[in-house]
Design an enzyme around this catalytic site. Structure first.
Site, PDB file in Angstrom:
ATOM      1  N   ARG A  45      23.469  29.505   5.807  1.00  0.00           N
ATOM      2  CA  ARG A  45      24.605  29.859   6.663  1.00  0.00           C
ATOM      3  C   ARG A  45      24.217  30.822   7.788  1.00  0.00           C
ATOM      4  NH1 ARG A  45      28.843  27.553   4.177  1.00  0.00           N
ATOM      5  NH2 ARG A  45      28.744  27.249   1.915  1.00  0.00           N
ATOM      6  N   GLU A 152      22.640  12.184   3.706  1.00  0.00           N
ATOM      7  CA  GLU A 152      23.542  12.244   2.557  1.00  0.00           C
ATOM      8  C   GLU A 152      24.926  11.719   2.917  1.00  0.00           C
ATOM      9  OE1 GLU A 152      25.427  15.500  -0.600  1.00  0.00           O
ATOM     10  OE2 GLU A 152      23.794  16.088   0.745  1.00  0.00           O
ATOM     11  N   GLU A 270      24.387  19.836  -8.387  1.00  0.00           N
ATOM     12  CA  GLU A 270      24.900  20.864  -7.473  1.00  0.00           C
ATOM     13  C   GLU A 270      26.250  21.360  -8.008  1.00  0.00           C
ATOM     14  OE1 GLU A 270      23.361  19.455  -3.110  1.00  0.00           O
ATOM     15  OE2 GLU A 270      25.112  18.457  -3.931  1.00  0.00           O
TER      16      GLU A 270
END
Length: 299
Positions: A45, A152, A270
């Site tokens: 981020r 993805e 995840e």
């Protein structure tokens, strides 16, 4: 370390943290009982990143060899939007993506996973052309060697690109027309379900895999992100859940793990870390399901 994995070599992994050191991420994966893993190579981020310490890189590679962890998957920065209409965001994204590629190569990763981005402020077609041009600009002069870029699929919320497998197929074609690099795919089970592909039932899984085969090709799917979904089929809301605690369910993951078309592909978790031991319970769940024979998942 080769990324070629035989069909009889199940790979179960999780996204682990590099906080503290790169080596610690590999040690965490091994402690969880994984034989593959995924990391961020930098803060996901932030636009800027620090330099990789050569000694730390070697310790990571040694740990991978010691624990038999392969493949290593790098997940790309969340800020990067190579399809951005805003020229400032696009310029930053190109710089950050080039850095991601170079870091993945330095770390000896087999795969670099990226989200295709957002087409907000422009048509989908224009955004996909922008994305391909941005990738080509970012990777100019880079030799990919062992590394492969993976696109993805997304849950389809907002203006996200990549909800449909046909979009991913078109993106790969556009990218490879502009740049010489290997492009494959990462399929997220939660994203698929949230985008409207019902992988929770035997028939739905069969239909989804047939569609994948007809569009991107099942052999080009290098990694499965194994996540249950907090939200309903077709919700377009990206919310991961623990294996068996969401809308997809344990039996669906058993079918996927045993399906002939998915056998041998790395399944990387995840799932949420809200209880501290989230990955451990989910690794255990996948291994338990892997140990059970599928009665209806191999067709």
């Amino acid at each position: 370390m080769s990324r070629r994995i035989g069909p009889q070599a199940p790979r179960i992994g999780a996204h682990t943290s590099i906080a503290g050191s790169l080596e610690r991420a590999a040690e965490e994966a091994a402690a969880l009982g994984c034989n593959t893993f995924q990391i961020f190579s930098r803060s996901p981020r932030m636009w800027r990143s620090g330099k990789l310490d050569p000694a730390a890189v070697e310790r990571l590679k040694d740990a991978r060899e010691r624990f038999g962890l392969t493949p290593l998957v790098i997940h790309g920065n969340y800020l990067v939007n190579l399809a951005a209409a805003d020229p400032v965001v696009r310029r930053k994204s190109i710089t950050a993506f080039r850095d991601e590629v170079n870091r993945a190569l330095t770390l000896g990763a087999e795969y670099l996973v990226i989200h295709p981005g957002s087409h907000r402020g422009q048509t989908l077609t224009r955004a996909m052309k922008t994305l391909a041009a941005s990738v080509a600009k970012a990777v100019r002069g880079i030799r990919w060697n062992h590394l492969e870029l993976l696109l993805e699929n997304t849950a389809g919320g907002g203006a996200s690109i990549g909800r449909d497998f046909s979009e991913l197929a078109e993106l790969r074609e556009m990218i490879q027309k502009k740049a010489s690099l290997p492009v494959g795919f990462c399929i997220d089970t939660a994203h698929s379900y949230e985008a409207g592909f019902d992988v929770s039932t035997p028939g739905g899984l069969h239909k989804t895999l047939r569609l994948i085969d007809e569009t991107i090709g099942i052999e080009a799917v290098r990694v499965i992100h194994a996540n249950d979904s907090k939200t309903a089929l077709g919700s377009n809301a990206d919310r991961h859940e623990h294996i068996g605690k969401g809308k997809i369910g344990r039996e669906a993951f058993r079918r996927m793990l045993h399906h002939a078309k998915l056998r041998g592909k790395p399944f990387i978790l995840e799932t949420p870390q809200d209880e501290g031991s989230g990955h451990r319970r989910n690794v255990r769940a996948l291994k338990t399901l892997l140990g059970r024979r599928a009665g209806d998942g191999g067709n």
